[in-house]
Design an enzyme around this catalytic site. Structure first.
Site, short mmCIF file in Angstrom:
data_model
loop_
_atom_site.label_atom_id
_atom_site.label_comp_id
_atom_site.label_asym_id
_atom_site.label_seq_id
_atom_site.Cartn_x
_atom_site.Cartn_y
_atom_site.Cartn_z
N ARG A 1 16.75 -1.04 -32.23
CA ARG A 1 18.22 -1.02 -32.03
C ARG A 1 18.83 -2.36 -32.36
O ARG A 1 18.25 -3.39 -32.03
CB ARG A 1 18.55 -0.79 -30.55
CG ARG A 1 18.15 0.49 -29.99
CD ARG A 1 18.79 0.61 -28.60
NE ARG A 1 18.21 1.75 -27.93
CZ ARG A 1 17.48 1.67 -26.84
NH1 ARG A 1 17.30 0.52 -26.24
NH2 ARG A 1 16.97 2.76 -26.33
N ARG B 1 -1.18 -3.68 -19.44
CA ARG B 1 0.07 -3.99 -18.76
C ARG B 1 -0.14 -4.14 -17.26
O ARG B 1 -1.18 -3.72 -16.73
CB ARG B 1 1.14 -2.93 -19.06
CG ARG B 1 0.72 -1.52 -18.70
CD ARG B 1 1.78 -0.51 -19.15
NE ARG B 1 1.51 0.79 -18.55
CZ ARG B 1 2.27 1.86 -18.65
NH1 ARG B 1 3.39 1.80 -19.35
NH2 ARG B 1 1.96 2.98 -18.07
N GLU C 1 -3.63 -2.33 -15.82
CA GLU C 1 -4.14 -1.13 -16.50
C GLU C 1 -5.08 -1.50 -17.64
O GLU C 1 -4.72 -2.30 -18.51
CB GLU C 1 -2.97 -0.30 -17.06
CG GLU C 1 -2.09 0.27 -15.98
CD GLU C 1 -1.07 1.27 -16.49
OE1 GLU C 1 -1.02 1.52 -17.71
OE2 GLU C 1 -0.31 1.78 -15.66
N TYR D 1 -0.02 15.70 -26.02
CA TYR D 1 0.68 14.65 -25.30
C TYR D 1 2.04 15.17 -24.85
O TYR D 1 2.93 15.34 -25.67
CB TYR D 1 0.85 13.41 -26.19
CG TYR D 1 1.47 12.26 -25.45
CD1 TYR D 1 0.69 11.25 -24.92
CD2 TYR D 1 2.84 12.21 -25.23
CE1 TYR D 1 1.26 10.21 -24.21
CE2 TYR D 1 3.42 11.17 -24.51
CZ TYR D 1 2.62 10.18 -24.01
OH TYR D 1 3.19 9.17 -23.29
N ASP E 1 5.28 14.65 -22.13
CA ASP E 1 5.95 13.96 -21.04
C ASP E 1 6.30 14.98 -19.96
O ASP E 1 6.18 16.18 -20.18
CB ASP E 1 7.22 13.26 -21.56
CG ASP E 1 6.92 11.86 -22.09
OD1 ASP E 1 5.96 11.24 -21.60
OD2 ASP E 1 7.64 11.39 -22.99
P1 FAD Z 1 -1.81 17.07 -14.68
O1 FAD Z 1 -0.80 16.30 -13.94
O2 FAD Z 1 -2.97 16.35 -15.27
O3 FAD Z 1 -2.35 18.21 -13.70
C1 FAD Z 1 -3.52 18.96 -13.93
C2 FAD Z 1 -4.15 19.25 -12.58
O4 FAD Z 1 -5.21 20.21 -12.75
C3 FAD Z 1 -4.78 18.03 -11.95
O5 FAD Z 1 -4.26 17.82 -10.66
C4 FAD Z 1 -6.27 18.36 -11.91
O6 FAD Z 1 -6.94 17.81 -10.78
C5 FAD Z 1 -6.24 19.87 -11.86
N1 FAD Z 1 -7.47 20.49 -12.33
C6 FAD Z 1 -8.10 20.28 -13.52
N2 FAD Z 1 -9.23 21.00 -13.59
C7 FAD Z 1 -9.32 21.71 -12.43
C8 FAD Z 1 -10.27 22.61 -11.90
N3 FAD Z 1 -11.39 22.92 -12.57
N4 FAD Z 1 -10.06 23.13 -10.67
C9 FAD Z 1 -8.95 22.80 -9.96
N5 FAD Z 1 -8.03 21.94 -10.40
C10 FAD Z 1 -8.20 21.39 -11.62
N6 FAD Z 1 5.44 11.41 -18.50
C11 FAD Z 1 6.74 11.02 -18.44
O7 FAD Z 1 7.65 11.83 -18.61
N7 FAD Z 1 7.06 9.69 -18.17
C12 FAD Z 1 6.11 8.74 -17.96
O8 FAD Z 1 6.44 7.57 -17.71
C13 FAD Z 1 4.74 9.14 -18.03
N8 FAD Z 1 3.75 8.23 -17.84
C14 FAD Z 1 2.45 8.63 -17.91
C15 FAD Z 1 1.44 7.68 -17.71
C16 FAD Z 1 0.11 8.06 -17.77
C17 FAD Z 1 -0.98 7.04 -17.57
C18 FAD Z 1 -0.22 9.41 -18.04
C19 FAD Z 1 -1.66 9.86 -18.13
C20 FAD Z 1 0.76 10.36 -18.24
C21 FAD Z 1 2.11 9.98 -18.19
N9 FAD Z 1 3.14 10.92 -18.34
C22 FAD Z 1 4.45 10.52 -18.30
C23 FAD Z 1 2.84 12.35 -18.59
C24 FAD Z 1 2.75 13.20 -17.32
O9 FAD Z 1 1.75 12.70 -16.48
C25 FAD Z 1 2.43 14.63 -17.72
O10 FAD Z 1 3.42 15.16 -18.55
C26 FAD Z 1 2.29 15.59 -16.54
O11 FAD Z 1 1.68 15.00 -15.44
C27 FAD Z 1 1.45 16.72 -17.01
O12 FAD Z 1 1.34 17.68 -16.00
P2 FAD Z 1 0.16 18.74 -16.07
O13 FAD Z 1 0.39 19.67 -14.94
O14 FAD Z 1 0.02 19.30 -17.43
O15 FAD Z 1 -1.18 17.89 -15.87
N1 UDP Z 2 3.49 -0.15 -28.22
C1 UDP Z 2 3.30 -1.44 -28.67
N2 UDP Z 2 3.67 -2.48 -27.87
C2 UDP Z 2 4.23 -2.30 -26.66
C3 UDP Z 2 4.47 -0.97 -26.22
C4 UDP Z 2 4.08 0.08 -27.02
O1 UDP Z 2 2.77 -1.64 -29.75
O2 UDP Z 2 4.54 -3.30 -25.98
C5 UDP Z 2 3.04 0.95 -29.10
C6 UDP Z 2 1.67 1.51 -28.72
O3 UDP Z 2 0.98 1.84 -29.91
C7 UDP Z 2 2.00 2.77 -27.97
C8 UDP Z 2 3.25 3.24 -28.72
O4 UDP Z 2 3.94 2.03 -29.04
O5 UDP Z 2 0.96 3.72 -28.06
C9 UDP Z 2 4.13 4.17 -27.94
O6 UDP Z 2 4.54 3.50 -26.78
P1 UDP Z 2 4.78 4.27 -25.43
O7 UDP Z 2 5.32 3.35 -24.43
O8 UDP Z 2 5.52 5.53 -25.76
O9 UDP Z 2 3.29 4.60 -25.05
P2 UDP Z 2 2.63 5.62 -24.03
O10 UDP Z 2 1.90 4.74 -23.06
O11 UDP Z 2 3.70 6.44 -23.41
O12 UDP Z 2 1.71 6.35 -24.95
#
Ligand code: FAD
Ligand code: UDP
Length: 373
Positions: free
Chosen positions: A180, A284, A309, A357, A359
């Site tokens: 931006r 981070r 992390e 992937y 959100d």
């Molecule tokens: P999950 O939340 O993974 O739920 C699946 C569930 O199934 C789990 O509780 C697991 O224990 C259960 N399960 C699996 N196998 C079995 C089994 N055999 N028996 C019983 N239970 C089982 N999204 C955003 O919008 N903003 C963010 O800032 C963001 N940050 C993230 C950061 C990280 C590190 C991660 C990994 C994801 C992030 N997300 C974020 C994405 C977000 O977590 C997901 O979109 C959302 O949680 C997905 O929901 P889900 O129900 O598909 O999966």
């Molecule tokens: N990224 C980067 N520097 C930063 C933050 C993000 O290069 O300080 C890159 C990195 O490759 C990451 C991508 O931008 O996978 C997308 O960032 P986002 O924050 O969406 O990552 P997420 O953790 O949600 O995958």
């Protein structure tokens, strides 16, 4: 007749939203989770009065008003706006790449001067590509922002996060980040953004109010018995596990967290600080209180909890976080999907079952659009 209409495997946002809407439609649901708590990856643990995001920082963002109104009808959301800061060799830069970043990087003070600087920086990459599309993340980053920003803010962070060289990663990953020419540190372009007031557990509790739940309950430990309880199944676990890994296992990236509590009210002054140099092993540091405490509230709570992390390759027994959507894994997933598509009484949904992937908001949107409900 079976006891439930739906057995829902997994109480993350997919399963919890499905259970909520199915119950509202008059269906009998049982939701199970193998973890000792509900909520999947959005689960928070309260430590020193701070909601700690146990499975990584979660910020809800969407431009879909229907989704925003829906989640706010369950629990009101606060005004948190994600403005991560990058620390590169001790110097701080605002993210995403905006006028503040360009000023910090080059001392430019106007959009025109910043654009001219980026053009100068991109020139080398434009020449190298000779008109073809960027073939990997490095080429894409260089053509977007040029070498200075790539070297300081992208290369090290990305290689730590994905465990692969930027030349081996797909270009689309970096296109997620906004660029931006205004002084705006908001990480997202969406119309709505925030964190549930009182934490994500409130959202899950609200969604699952009146729904029967079982924790510490692994579907595979009692598959036949659990399946026999319901007419149909919603499965949100790993799709390869559902089919006993018959074609081999899908790869994931995972994150491990090093969590500490400090006897000070404010450790880093921001919820998210990215460490973008390769030499620092973590990607981070999250300071959890800043998601929900603002102004004086930060100081009214005398302690703080932070998590470093570390991003690593997934191995059996670890939490699967990010699907690795490269060619090899996408092809493998399609083999499993072909089996899943033939199932008449099972819906596969969410990050693990769709190997995608997602959100949070798109997960909820997807469940809201399901015709079955
Ligand atoms: P999950 O939340 O993974 O739920 C699946 C569930 O199934 C789990 O509780 C697991 O224990 C259960 N399960 C699996 N196998 C079995 C089994 N055999 N028996 C019983 N239970 C089982 N999204 C955003 O919008 N903003 C963010 O800032 C963001 N940050 C993230 C950061 C990280 C590190 C991660 C990994 C994801 C992030 N997300 C974020 C994405 C977000 O977590 C997901 O979109 C959302 O949680 C997905 O929901 P889900 O129900 O598909 O999966
Ligand atoms: N990224 C980067 N520097 C930063 C933050 C993000 O290069 O300080 C890159 C990195 O490759 C990451 C991508 O931008 O996978 C997308 O960032 P986002 O924050 O969406 O990552 P997420 O953790 O949600 O995958």
């Amino acid at each position: 007749m079976r006891f439930y209409d739906w057995l829902i495997v997994g109480s993350g946002l997919f399963g919890a939203t499905f259970a909520h809407l199915a119950k509202k439609a008059g269906k009998r649901c049982l939701i199970i989770d193998k973890r000792p708590h509900l909520g999947g990856n959005v689960y928070c643990e309260s430590i020193e009065g701070i909601n700690v995001h146990k499975y990584g920082a979660h910020i809800f963002h969407t431009s879909n008003k229907e989704v925003w109104d829906f989640v706010n009808s369950i629990v009101p959301f606060n005004r948190y706006t994600n403005c991560p800061v990058a620390n590169y060799k001790g110097k701080l830069y605002n993210l995403p790449f905006n006028m503040n970043t360009f000023y910090q990087m080059w001392g430019v003070t106007t959009p025109e001067a910043a654009k001219a600087k980026i053009e100068e920086q991109r020139a080398e990459a434009v020449m190298a590509l000779q008109g073809r599309e960027p073939a990997n993340l490095e080429e894409q980053a260089l053509i977007l922002v040029g070498r200075d920003i790539y070297e300081a803010l992208i290369k090290g962070y990305t290689e730590k996060q994905w465990g692969r060289s930027c030349t081996e990663l797909p270009a689309f990953i970096i296109r997620r980040l906004p660029l931006r020419f205004v002084f705006d540190n908001n990480y997202f372009n969406d119309a709505y953004q925030g964190v549930p007031i009182g934490g994500y557990n409130k959202l899950i509790e609200g969604l699952l109010k009146g729904v029967e739940t079982r924790i510490n309950c692994d579907f595979f430990a009692n598959r036949a018995e659990l399946s026999a309880l319901a007419e149909k199944i919603v499965y949100t676990g790993q799709i390869d596990e559902y089919y006993d890994l018959c074609f081999g296992h899908l790869d994931y990236r995972t994150v491990s967290f090093e969590q500490k509590t400090f006897d000070i009210p404010n450790y880093q002054g921001n919820a998210v600080v990215n460490y973008t140099e390769r030499e620092i092993p973590y990607t981070r540091i999250i300071e959890h209180k800043h998601f929900e405490m603002f102004g004086q509230e930060v100081y009214d709570c005398p302690k703080t909890v932070v998590s470093r992390e570390y991003s690593t390759e997934w191995q059996h027994g670890m939490e699967p976080y990010y699907p690795v959507n490269d060619d090899k894994n996408n092809k493998l997933y399609l083999k499993y999907k072909a089996l899943a598509d033939k199932e008449e009484n099972v819906i596969f949904g969410g990050r693990l079952a769709e190997y995608k992937y997602y959100d949070m908001a798109p997960i909820i949107e997807r469940v809201m659009q399901m015709e079955i409900l």
